[in-house]
Motif scaffolding. Structure first.
Motif: not given
Length: 491
Positions: A324-344
């Motif tokens: 997803a980062v490779a597609r949308w850009g490095e700037r989205e990585r922190p938000q995606l990681r936080i969302a992933l941890i929260a989702g689990w």
């Protein structure tokens, strides 16, 4: 890593003190034998009478149980301390998840460790005094060691010792252990180091086998004779079938019932996460396949597979984030990681309140709370369980003060000579000043007894506690002492 272990330890400590038990085996196959070693008193079920259980895990539970008894005659300590020990052992799974994930990336290690620390099934079963959680706690770090990029002799020896402990805890995991090692070391088969690694693995395995044999002999049993008897009873004689037989795909159904809609993202993560440790996934697949072939099924039997699927899926979702980062850009990585941890984390909390998970968690709850009251009451000198309050619904002699007589008044008991359970307890009430009966009620207590407290029935049996004033006479020769009834009724 230390913060993950601290989080895992806190959550497991909370779970260790929760009333109830996942399955009666947690009490009668492991805690009660440990209680017999410690005090000479404890229930002896048919499995122990025929000699088809290992003394390894009960012996390992004696030190924490000893500490629990030393903490005082009241309180939950004799049951809670062994659970705390199991919870401490299960921290090896958190460490293993972190190591497996860290091979992929630091964030994968963080996520896998967080999931292992907080996933509801790991918390529910991780503190239970059962063979499957104990075997999995030994097997996961061994998997980390044997799948290292460059396995060492020291690591191989430790892995051999841990894998043997896992098999001695749960012999049904032996095919999974063989699969793990063979798949992991197949690429090394022509390397000069291969013989050295195998030698170290076998040496470690022999060390644990010697310990297991010594524990058997110390308890008066021929070394490993319980394995032969287990096979004879459950496979040759088919005794396990009397506890129910299920079709092969039952485990798939149970996994879907446990994980509900979250089974879809778990499967999506596993689609890529299996690459983090193919030998471990192979061991999980073999575990499910072996247990599908066995008629009697219980969800806890495939705990190794459950742990593996969840951890590898978490690692797989880190790959998905990278794409997803490779597609949308490095700037989205922190938000995606936080969302992933929260989702689990959110998924674990929500699934913990699912119907199947809650039913497992309520098992043994009413009986444990009633017995906690009995242990806290110094006036309790004898406890009678009256049908339909079963020994399988209470924490046994472990849940009472040491050497408190426990009687079982069951229906169709030849020693009752045609009397109902309530009639029998009325005739023998001098040996017991506390009665535990079921909800719905199956009879009326003798007139000297008053109702003290009742645990309402839900999806598990409810119970009522009755008490009379005064003490007890000796019940040493009573035919209704628990072990005499268990032997007579072939329980």
């Amino acid at each position: 890593m230390p913060w993950l272990l601290l989080l895992a330890a806190v959550l497991r400590t909370i779970m260790a003190f929760r009333p109830g038990f996942h399955h009666p085996d947690a009490i009668y196959q492991y805690l009660e034998p440990a209680h017999r070693i410690l005090t000479g008193d404890g229930a002896v079920t048919w499995e122990w009478r025929v000699g088809m259980r290992s003394w390894l895990l009960p012996t390992l539970l004696v030190p924490p149980m000893t500490l629990g008894e030393a903490l005082g005659p009241a309180g939950p300590w004799p049951v809670a301390m062994p659970r705390l020990a199991m919870g401490a052992a299960s921290l090896s799974i958190v460490w293993s998840a972190w190591r497996l994930g860290h091979r992929h990336s630091p964030f994968a290690g963080l996520l896998a460790g967080f999931v292992a620390a907080t996933w509801f099934e790991f918390l529910d079963l991780g503190v239970q005094t059962l063979a499957e959680p104990a075997a999995t706690a030994a097997l996961l770090p061994a998997a980390v060691l044997v799948t290292a990029a460059r396995p060492s002799r020291r690591g191989a020896a430790i892995a051999g010792s841990l894998l043997t402990l896992a098999v001695l805890m749960r012999p049904h995991y032996a095919p999974a252990v063989a699969t793990l090692v063979l798949v992991a070391w197949w690429p090394w088969r022509t390397e000069p180091v291969a013989w050295s690694l195998w030698g170290a693995l076998i040496a470690g395995a022999l060390a644990s086998a010697i310990v297991g044999a010594g524990i058997d002999m110390a308890n008066g049993a021929p070394p490993f004779s319980w394995i032969v008897e287990n096979v004879r009873q459950n496979i040759v004689s088919g005794v396990a079938a009397r506890y129910g037989v299920s079709p092969p795909l039952t485990y798939v159904t149970w996994l879907l019932q446990m994980w509900l809609v979250c089974a879809i993202p778990l499967a999506i993560g596993l689609r890529t996460g299996w690459r983090a440790c193919p030998p471990l996934l192979g061991a999980a697949a073999v575990t499910i396949a072996v247990h599908m072939l066995i008629g009697h099924k219980e969800y806890r039997f495939i705990y190794l597979a459950v742990v593996t699927i969840v951890i590898l899926s978490a690692i797989g979702w880190c790959d998905i984030i990278d794409h997803a980062v490779a597609r949308w850009g490095e700037r989205e990585r922190p938000q995606l990681r936080i969302a992933l941890i929260a989702g689990w984390g959110i998924a674990s909390v929500l699934l913990a309140f699912g119907p199947v998970a809650q039913a497992h968690r309520r098992q043994g709850g009413p009986g444990s709370r009633i017995f906690a009251m009995l242990r806290d009451d110094p006036r309790t000198c004898g406890v009678a369980l009256v049908y339909g309050a079963s020994y399988a619904d209470v924490p046994g002699t472990t849940g009472l003060r040491p050497v408190t007589p426990l009687g079982l008044f069951w229906f169709a008991d030849p020693a009752a000579h045609g009397a109902t359970p309530w009639q029998s307890v009325a005739r023998n009430q001098s040996g017991y000043n506390r009665i535990v009966g079921s909800i719905p009620k199956t009879g009326t207590p003798p007139r000297d007894y008053r109702e003290v407290y009742c645990e309402p029935a839900s999806d598990v049996i409810g119970m009522c506690l009755y008490a009379r004033p005064g003490g007890c006479t000796s019940t040493q020769g009573s035919p209704f002492r628990l072990n005499r009834v268990l032997a007579r009724m072939v329980f």
